[in-house]
Design a protein around this motif. Structure first.
Motif, PDB file in Angstrom:
ATOM      1  N   ALA A  78      35.986  43.551  39.610  1.00 20.03           N
ATOM      2  CA  ALA A  78      37.228  43.122  38.959  1.00 20.03           C
ATOM      3  C   ALA A  78      38.312  44.191  38.923  1.00 20.03           C
ATOM      4  O   ALA A  78      39.471  43.873  38.681  1.00 20.03           O
ATOM      5  CB  ALA A  78      36.927  42.658  37.532  1.00 20.03           C
ATOM      6  N   ALA A  79      37.977  45.438  39.168  1.00 18.64           N
ATOM      7  CA  ALA A  79      38.981  46.499  39.092  1.00 18.64           C
ATOM      8  C   ALA A  79      39.780  46.664  40.381  1.00 18.64           C
ATOM      9  O   ALA A  79      40.820  47.319  40.391  1.00 18.64           O
ATOM     10  CB  ALA A  79      38.319  47.831  38.730  1.00 18.64           C
ATOM     11  N   GLY A  80      39.329  46.059  41.458  1.00 19.38           N
ATOM     12  CA  GLY A  80      40.044  46.153  42.730  1.00 19.38           C
ATOM     13  C   GLY A  80      41.231  45.205  42.766  1.00 19.38           C
ATOM     14  O   GLY A  80      41.459  44.421  41.843  1.00 19.38           O
ATOM     15  N   PHE A  81      41.987  45.258  43.848  1.00 16.07           N
ATOM     16  CA  PHE A  81      43.196  44.440  43.959  1.00 16.07           C
ATOM     17  C   PHE A  81      42.891  42.956  43.834  1.00 16.07           C
ATOM     18  O   PHE A  81      43.491  42.246  43.033  1.00 16.07           O
ATOM     19  CB  PHE A  81      43.916  44.729  45.281  1.00 16.07           C
ATOM     20  CG  PHE A  81      45.153  43.899  45.461  1.00 16.07           C
ATOM     21  CD1 PHE A  81      46.307  44.207  44.762  1.00 16.07           C
ATOM     22  CD2 PHE A  81      45.156  42.797  46.297  1.00 16.07           C
ATOM     23  CE1 PHE A  81      47.452  43.427  44.906  1.00 16.07           C
ATOM     24  CE2 PHE A  81      46.293  42.012  46.451  1.00 16.07           C
ATOM     25  CZ  PHE A  81      47.441  42.337  45.742  1.00 16.07           C
ATOM     26  N   ALA A  82      41.950  42.445  44.635  1.00 15.37           N
ATOM     27  CA  ALA A  82      41.613  41.021  44.576  1.00 15.37           C
ATOM     28  C   ALA A  82      40.987  40.668  43.232  1.00 15.37           C
ATOM     29  O   ALA A  82      41.263  39.609  42.666  1.00 15.37           O
ATOM     30  CB  ALA A  82      40.671  40.653  45.714  1.00 15.37           C
ATOM     31  N   GLY A  83      40.150  41.553  42.709  1.00 17.06           N
ATOM     32  CA  GLY A  83      39.490  41.297  41.439  1.00 17.06           C
ATOM     33  C   GLY A  83      40.452  41.180  40.282  1.00 17.06           C
ATOM     34  O   GLY A  83      40.327  40.282  39.442  1.00 17.06           O
ATOM     35  N   ILE A  84      41.423  42.053  40.216  1.00 18.57           N
ATOM     36  CA  ILE A  84      42.365  42.026  39.094  1.00 18.57           C
ATOM     37  C   ILE A  84      43.273  40.807  39.200  1.00 18.57           C
ATOM     38  O   ILE A  84      43.695  40.239  38.184  1.00 18.57           O
ATOM     39  CB  ILE A  84      43.143  43.351  38.972  1.00 18.57           C
ATOM     40  CG1 ILE A  84      43.533  43.603  37.524  1.00 18.57           C
ATOM     41  CG2 ILE A  84      44.330  43.418  39.879  1.00 18.57           C
ATOM     42  CD1 ILE A  84      42.395  43.777  36.584  1.00 18.57           C
ATOM     43  N   GLU A  85      43.565  40.357  40.409  1.00 16.51           N
ATOM     44  CA  GLU A  85      44.332  39.117  40.576  1.00 16.51           C
ATOM     45  C   GLU A  85      43.502  37.913  40.126  1.00 16.51           C
ATOM     46  O   GLU A  85      44.033  36.985  39.518  1.00 16.51           O
ATOM     47  CB  GLU A  85      44.796  38.948  42.019  1.00 16.51           C
ATOM     48  CG  GLU A  85      45.918  39.899  42.403  1.00 16.51           C
ATOM     49  CD  GLU A  85      47.140  39.770  41.494  1.00 16.51           C
ATOM     50  OE1 GLU A  85      47.578  38.629  41.209  1.00 16.51           O
ATOM     51  OE2 GLU A  85      47.653  40.814  41.059  1.00 16.51           O
ATOM     52  N   LEU A  86      42.201  37.930  40.397  1.00 11.32           N
ATOM     53  CA  LEU A  86      41.322  36.878  39.889  1.00 11.32           C
ATOM     54  C   LEU A  86      41.294  36.872  38.367  1.00 11.32           C
ATOM     55  O   LEU A  86      41.316  35.810  37.745  1.00 11.32           O
ATOM     56  CB  LEU A  86      39.906  37.071  40.432  1.00 11.32           C
ATOM     57  CG  LEU A  86      39.605  36.473  41.783  1.00 11.32           C
ATOM     58  CD1 LEU A  86      38.252  36.950  42.292  1.00 11.32           C
ATOM     59  CD2 LEU A  86      39.623  34.960  41.712  1.00 11.32           C
TER      60      LEU A  86
ATOM     61  N   TYR B 197      44.100  48.447  32.470  1.00 13.42           N
ATOM     62  CA  TYR B 197      45.237  47.639  32.917  1.00 13.42           C
ATOM     63  C   TYR B 197      46.002  47.148  31.695  1.00 13.42           C
ATOM     64  O   TYR B 197      45.728  46.064  31.172  1.00 13.42           O
ATOM     65  CB  TYR B 197      44.760  46.452  33.766  1.00 13.42           C
ATOM     66  CG  TYR B 197      44.104  46.883  35.056  1.00 13.42           C
ATOM     67  CD1 TYR B 197      44.862  47.163  36.187  1.00 13.42           C
ATOM     68  CD2 TYR B 197      42.714  47.038  35.133  1.00 13.42           C
ATOM     69  CE1 TYR B 197      44.264  47.573  37.360  1.00 13.42           C
ATOM     70  CE2 TYR B 197      42.111  47.449  36.312  1.00 13.42           C
ATOM     71  CZ  TYR B 197      42.894  47.717  37.414  1.00 13.42           C
ATOM     72  OH  TYR B 197      42.301  48.133  38.577  1.00 13.42           O
ATOM     73  N   PRO B 198      46.953  47.934  31.191  1.00 13.25           N
ATOM     74  CA  PRO B 198      47.667  47.602  29.954  1.00 13.25           C
ATOM     75  C   PRO B 198      48.373  46.243  29.964  1.00 13.25           C
ATOM     76  O   PRO B 198      48.646  45.696  28.898  1.00 13.25           O
ATOM     77  CB  PRO B 198      48.686  48.738  29.812  1.00 13.25           C
ATOM     78  CG  PRO B 198      48.118  49.870  30.594  1.00 13.25           C
ATOM     79  CD  PRO B 198      47.362  49.233  31.728  1.00 13.25           C
ATOM     80  N   ALA B 199      48.623  45.672  31.119  1.00 17.65           N
ATOM     81  CA  ALA B 199      49.270  44.353  31.183  1.00 17.65           C
ATOM     82  C   ALA B 199      48.406  43.274  30.533  1.00 17.65           C
ATOM     83  O   ALA B 199      48.908  42.227  30.158  1.00 17.65           O
ATOM     84  CB  ALA B 199      49.569  43.972  32.627  1.00 17.65           C
ATOM     85  N   PHE B 200      47.120  43.526  30.365  1.00 17.96           N
ATOM     86  CA  PHE B 200      46.212  42.559  29.766  1.00 17.96           C
ATOM     87  C   PHE B 200      46.004  42.783  28.265  1.00 17.96           C
ATOM     88  O   PHE B 200      45.155  42.132  27.664  1.00 17.96           O
ATOM     89  CB  PHE B 200      44.863  42.570  30.481  1.00 17.96           C
ATOM     90  CG  PHE B 200      44.941  42.086  31.893  1.00 17.96           C
ATOM     91  CD1 PHE B 200      45.209  40.762  32.177  1.00 17.96           C
ATOM     92  CD2 PHE B 200      44.784  42.964  32.955  1.00 17.96           C
ATOM     93  CE1 PHE B 200      45.302  40.312  33.485  1.00 17.96           C
ATOM     94  CE2 PHE B 200      44.868  42.527  34.261  1.00 17.96           C
ATOM     95  CZ  PHE B 200      45.134  41.192  34.518  1.00 17.96           C
TER      96      PHE B 200
END
Length: 75
Positions: free
Chosen positions: A10-18, A47-50
């Motif tokens: 989940a920390a990678g680019f695709a993971g965080i978009e998921l 990821y402070p956006a969350f």
């Protein structure tokens, strides 16, 4: 009935978009996020956006919490 979701990597680019997509869709309940590098850190800390959206912490890829998920995405 909510569908419990886990995201491996989940920390990678695709993971965080998921993560972003799952959190925006009410039928889904994010139950587990994994990362080798960030294991033990909270998602909203990395990821402070969350902030305010998710209080999960990253766990290792072989964590038992993935077993209870209805769906697991590999990112």
């Amino acid at each position: 009935m909510a569908i419990s979701v886990g995201i491996v990597g989940a920390a990678g680019f695709a993971g965080i978009e998921l993560v972003r997509l799952v959190l925006r869709h009410s039928p889904f309940d994010l139950m587990a996020v994994t990362s080798t590098e960030l294991s033990g850190r909270r998602l909203d800390e990395a990821y402070p956006a969350f902030a305010g959206q998710c209080d999960l912490a990253f766990s290792p890829h072989d964590a038992d919490d993935l077993q209870s998920c209805d769906v697991v995405f590999l990112a």
